[in-house]
Design a protein around this motif. Structure first.
Motif, short mmCIF file in Angstrom:
data_model
loop_
_atom_site.label_atom_id
_atom_site.label_comp_id
_atom_site.label_asym_id
_atom_site.label_seq_id
_atom_site.Cartn_x
_atom_site.Cartn_y
_atom_site.Cartn_z
N GLY A 54 -21.14 32.88 -18.84
CA GLY A 54 -22.34 32.84 -19.92
C GLY A 54 -23.64 33.55 -19.54
N GLY A 55 -23.85 33.87 -18.34
CA GLY A 55 -25.07 34.60 -17.93
C GLY A 55 -25.99 33.64 -17.29
N SER A 56 -25.63 32.46 -17.00
CA SER A 56 -26.83 31.63 -16.35
C SER A 56 -26.65 31.65 -15.04
CB SER A 56 -26.33 30.02 -16.73
OG SER A 56 -26.43 29.84 -17.96
N THR A 57 -27.87 31.68 -14.43
CA THR A 57 -27.84 32.35 -13.00
C THR A 57 -28.54 30.97 -12.07
OG1 THR A 57 -29.95 33.13 -13.11
CG2 THR A 57 -28.18 34.75 -13.45
N THR A 58 -28.23 31.11 -10.75
CA THR A 58 -28.62 30.32 -9.81
C THR A 58 -29.02 31.21 -8.79
OG1 THR A 58 -27.39 28.11 -10.32
CG2 THR A 58 -28.34 28.43 -7.83
N VAL A 59 -30.53 30.94 -8.27
CA VAL A 59 -31.12 32.06 -7.05
C VAL A 59 -31.67 31.15 -6.14
CG1 VAL A 59 -32.33 33.92 -6.74
CG2 VAL A 59 -31.48 33.62 -8.92
N ALA A 60 -31.53 31.52 -4.90
CA ALA A 60 -31.84 30.84 -3.65
C ALA A 60 -33.61 31.13 -3.73
CB ALA A 60 -31.27 31.23 -2.40
N ASP A 61 -34.25 29.90 -3.56
CA ASP A 61 -35.84 30.10 -3.24
C ASP A 61 -35.99 31.34 -2.59
OD1 ASP A 61 -36.52 26.67 -3.49
OD2 ASP A 61 -35.78 28.12 -4.97
N SER A 62 -35.53 31.49 -1.27
CA SER A 62 -35.68 32.25 -0.46
C SER A 62 -35.84 33.89 -0.74
CB SER A 62 -34.67 32.34 0.94
OG SER A 62 -33.54 32.57 0.70
N VAL A 63 -35.01 33.97 -1.83
CA VAL A 63 -34.85 35.61 -2.47
C VAL A 63 -35.40 35.64 -3.76
CG1 VAL A 63 -32.87 35.75 -0.76
CG2 VAL A 63 -32.50 35.18 -3.46
N LYS A 64 -35.74 34.43 -4.72
CA LYS A 64 -36.42 34.83 -5.84
C LYS A 64 -37.74 35.62 -5.86
CE LYS A 64 -35.11 30.14 -7.96
NZ LYS A 64 -35.74 28.71 -8.30
N GLY A 65 -37.39 36.35 -6.71
CA GLY A 65 -38.63 37.56 -7.23
C GLY A 65 -38.28 38.78 -6.64
N ARG A 66 -37.21 38.71 -5.73
CA ARG A 66 -36.91 39.91 -4.64
C ARG A 66 -35.44 40.35 -5.15
NH1 ARG A 66 -36.44 39.84 0.57
NH2 ARG A 66 -35.79 37.60 0.63
N PHE A 67 -34.55 39.48 -5.41
CA PHE A 67 -33.19 39.74 -5.69
C PHE A 67 -32.89 39.46 -7.10
CE2 PHE A 67 -31.17 39.02 -0.98
CZ PHE A 67 -32.14 39.83 -0.54
N THR A 68 -32.04 40.18 -7.54
CA THR A 68 -31.60 40.00 -9.03
C THR A 68 -29.93 40.12 -9.00
OG1 THR A 68 -33.46 40.99 -9.93
CG2 THR A 68 -31.57 40.55 -11.44
N ILE A 69 -29.37 39.24 -9.58
CA ILE A 69 -28.09 39.01 -9.71
C ILE A 69 -27.74 39.35 -11.38
CG2 ILE A 69 -27.73 36.61 -10.17
CD1 ILE A 69 -25.13 36.79 -8.71
N SER A 70 -26.59 40.22 -11.35
CA SER A 70 -26.19 40.51 -12.94
C SER A 70 -24.53 40.50 -13.04
CB SER A 70 -26.82 41.81 -13.27
OG SER A 70 -26.58 43.11 -12.51
N ARG A 71 -24.10 40.70 -13.89
CA ARG A 71 -22.83 40.76 -14.24
C ARG A 71 -22.29 41.55 -15.47
NH1 ARG A 71 -19.17 35.09 -14.03
NH2 ARG A 71 -17.11 36.00 -14.41
N ASP A 72 -21.11 42.37 -15.19
CA ASP A 72 -20.33 42.84 -16.19
C ASP A 72 -19.19 42.10 -16.61
OD1 ASP A 72 -19.02 44.73 -18.00
OD2 ASP A 72 -20.10 46.33 -16.95
N VAL A 73 -19.16 41.12 -17.59
CA VAL A 73 -18.07 40.26 -17.82
C VAL A 73 -16.84 41.06 -18.10
CG1 VAL A 73 -17.29 38.48 -19.32
CG2 VAL A 73 -19.88 38.54 -18.39
N PRO A 74 -16.85 42.21 -19.05
CA PRO A 74 -15.49 42.76 -19.37
C PRO A 74 -14.90 43.60 -18.01
CG PRO A 74 -17.21 43.40 -20.89
CD PRO A 74 -18.02 42.64 -19.92
N LYS A 75 -15.82 43.85 -17.00
CA LYS A 75 -15.26 44.61 -15.79
C LYS A 75 -15.09 43.54 -14.71
CE LYS A 75 -17.37 49.17 -16.73
NZ LYS A 75 -18.24 50.17 -16.24
N ASN A 76 -15.35 42.23 -15.03
CA ASN A 76 -15.34 41.20 -13.94
C ASN A 76 -16.00 41.76 -12.57
OD1 ASN A 76 -13.65 39.29 -15.42
ND2 ASN A 76 -11.99 40.83 -15.14
N THR A 77 -17.22 42.37 -12.85
CA THR A 77 -17.94 42.72 -11.71
C THR A 77 -19.16 42.20 -11.74
OG1 THR A 77 -16.79 44.97 -11.85
CG2 THR A 77 -18.89 44.97 -10.62
N VAL A 78 -19.85 41.85 -10.53
CA VAL A 78 -20.97 41.12 -10.36
C VAL A 78 -21.85 42.32 -9.33
CG1 VAL A 78 -20.33 39.76 -8.34
CG2 VAL A 78 -22.24 39.20 -9.62
N TYR A 79 -23.37 42.22 -9.54
CA TYR A 79 -23.98 43.11 -8.92
C TYR A 79 -25.03 42.20 -8.25
CZ TYR A 79 -21.72 46.58 -11.97
OH TYR A 79 -20.77 47.12 -12.48
#
Length: 119
Positions: A54-79
């Motif tokens: 659904g697009g909801s994310t959880t990000v570790a405090d140690s990487v917040k503001g530096r790392f971004t997670i995203s997802r292409d749902v039809p392709k079942n791929t996460v970046y």
């Protein structure tokens, strides 16, 4: 079964950027979360970030503001876009696919990709 194929990783200087990709295939779960964990030498594997279908994310405090997670749902791929990398980000990064069916969680793991941050 779910198969995960990772790409990206490598050696980068401090302050640099890398992008990890992970493609899932096989018997997908309608309720699932894809993400990345990392494990440094002598440390336990820990969550870096994840994202549900659904697009909801959880990000570790140690990487917040530096790392971004995203997802292409039809392709079942996460970046995982990793910016402003630090030496302490050095670790093996593992893609994870977690699916739920009838209330039971199943986890699948990629083979891992090495990220080294060093000058």
């Amino acid at each position: 079964q779910v198969q995960l194929v990772e790409s990206g990783g490598g050696l980068v200087q401090p302050g640099g950027s890398l992008r990890l990709s992970c493609a899932a295939s096989g018997s997908m779960f309608s309720t699932n979360v894809m993400g990345w964990y990392r494990q440094a030498p002598g440390k336990e594997r820990a969550l870096v970030a994840n994202i549900n279908n659904g697009g909801s994310t959880t990000v570790a405090d140690s990487v917040k503001g530096r790392f971004t997670i995203s997802r292409d749902v039809p392709k079942n791929t996460v970046y995982l876009q990793m910016n402003s990398l630090k030496p302490e980000d050095t670790a093996v990064y593992y893609c994870n696919y977690a699916g739920w069916r009838f209330g039971v969680r199943r986890d699948y793991w990629g083979q891992g990709t090495q990220v080294t941050v060093s000058s």
